[in-house]
Design a protein around this motif. Structure first.
Motif, short mmCIF file in Angstrom:
data_model
loop_
_atom_site.label_atom_id
_atom_site.label_comp_id
_atom_site.label_asym_id
_atom_site.label_seq_id
_atom_site.Cartn_x
_atom_site.Cartn_y
_atom_site.Cartn_z
N SER A 150 1.29 -66.05 -58.49
CA SER A 150 1.70 -67.22 -57.67
C SER A 150 3.18 -66.82 -57.03
N THR A 151 3.78 -65.69 -57.46
CA THR A 151 5.00 -65.27 -56.57
C THR A 151 4.62 -64.68 -55.22
N GLN A 152 3.41 -64.61 -55.00
CA GLN A 152 2.72 -64.24 -53.69
C GLN A 152 2.47 -65.38 -52.75
N SER A 153 2.68 -66.36 -53.28
CA SER A 153 2.13 -67.75 -52.45
C SER A 153 2.32 -67.44 -50.89
N TYR A 154 3.38 -67.06 -50.40
CA TYR A 154 3.95 -67.07 -49.12
C TYR A 154 3.95 -65.83 -48.40
N ALA A 155 3.15 -65.00 -49.16
CA ALA A 155 2.80 -63.32 -48.55
C ALA A 155 1.81 -63.55 -47.29
N PRO A 156 2.16 -62.67 -46.55
CA PRO A 156 1.34 -62.61 -45.21
C PRO A 156 -0.26 -62.37 -45.65
N PHE A 157 -0.97 -62.77 -44.64
CA PHE A 157 -2.44 -62.43 -44.79
C PHE A 157 -2.50 -60.86 -44.67
N PRO A 158 -3.38 -60.09 -45.85
CA PRO A 158 -4.44 -60.58 -46.76
C PRO A 158 -3.60 -60.85 -48.23
N GLU A 159 -2.52 -60.71 -48.43
CA GLU A 159 -1.87 -60.65 -49.44
C GLU A 159 -1.72 -61.87 -50.30
#
Length: 264
Positions: A150-159
């Protein structure tokens, strides 16, 4: 689509979150989100004995504490156990749960999933009682995995962590193997069912995952009869179908076959 999501965080023992601590964890785990919120203060929190509302970016996330287990769903936990062997035991011993949802109507789905996922990660980070998360009644994951991804919740597509929202389950067919998603229909109205006689399981799962995250990002862009693929040597046919394998579930049925190259 205009529906929203409902998530459950399972608790080994009933507990009420400290939403001030959750807000601090949210700001620590997603500092870029705090900057986006304007003045850099912690998200606004309203809290009662059983229900709270926290602002995460542009969304209001409701968190309700329930001192009871969620209803048992054997299919859910059997699916979860394919990748998480302890799933059924964790489900059996939990004694309380939190309900998480976004307030408001006609919410866009990806912008809803992101802040919900971030808030759930912050809840887990501040509550040692958390043992599992059930996303929208379809996907169950361990609390440890959810807190990590969930630390990647705001990562850009496709991450971004779409595997917290969508399961990919392998199966066998007479001519080879297949994989089906569970949870993608919440985003685009159908699941992916991909059957192949020439791919390995690893490449099949990778292909389904790539297509799933593409559809989450771009919406229902595949039409009945379309093809897609990585290059001119690979074209995968897509049909809108009621699944023969899974009780008539609406799917994007994907099949692949070698491309016959024409020679002049």
């Amino acid at each position: 689509m205009s529906r929203s999501f409902l998530a459950f965080v399972l608790l080994e023992t009933p507990a009420t979150p400290d939403m001030v601590a959750v807000a601090a964890a949210l700001r620590s785990r997603h500092p870029q989100l705090a900057t986006e919120m304007g003045n850099g203060d912690a998200p606004g929190v309203r809290q009662s004995s059983s229900a709270s509302v926290i602002r995460c970016g542009n969304q209001l996330i409701a968190v309700m504490s329930m001192p009871t287990p969620i209803p048992q769903d054997s299919g859910l936990w059997s699916r979860a156990a394919t990748a998480w062997p302890e799933a059924k035991a964790v489900a059996a011993r939990h004694r309380g749960h939190l309900m998480i949802s976004v307030l408001g109507q006609n919410q866009q789905l990806l912008p809803t999933a992101r802040p919900m996922t971030a808030v759930i990660g912050a809840l887990i980070a501040t509550m040692p009682q958390c043992c599992a998360v059930v996303w929208d009644g379809k996907v169950a994951r361990s609390a440890d995995l959810w807190m990590h991804l969930s630390t990647q919740s705001y990562a850009p597509f496709p991450e971004y962590p779409f595997t917290l929202w969508v399961d990919i389950l392998p199966f066998r067919i007479e001519s080879g193997i297949g994989a089906v998603t569970m949870g993608l229909s919440a985003f685009v109205g159908r699941e992916i069912e991909f059957e192949t006689s020439r791919r390995t399981l690893a490449t099949l799962i990778e292909k389904v995952a790539s297509l799933a995250v593409y559809l989450i990002e771009h919406g229902r862009v595949l039409r009945d009869g379309d093809t897609f693929g990585g290059d001119v040597h690979e074209r995968i046919a897509v049909r809108y179908k009621s699944s023969d394998q899974f009780n008539g579930m609406p799917v994007f049925l994907c099949t692949d076959s070698p491309v016959v190259m024409e020679h002049s």
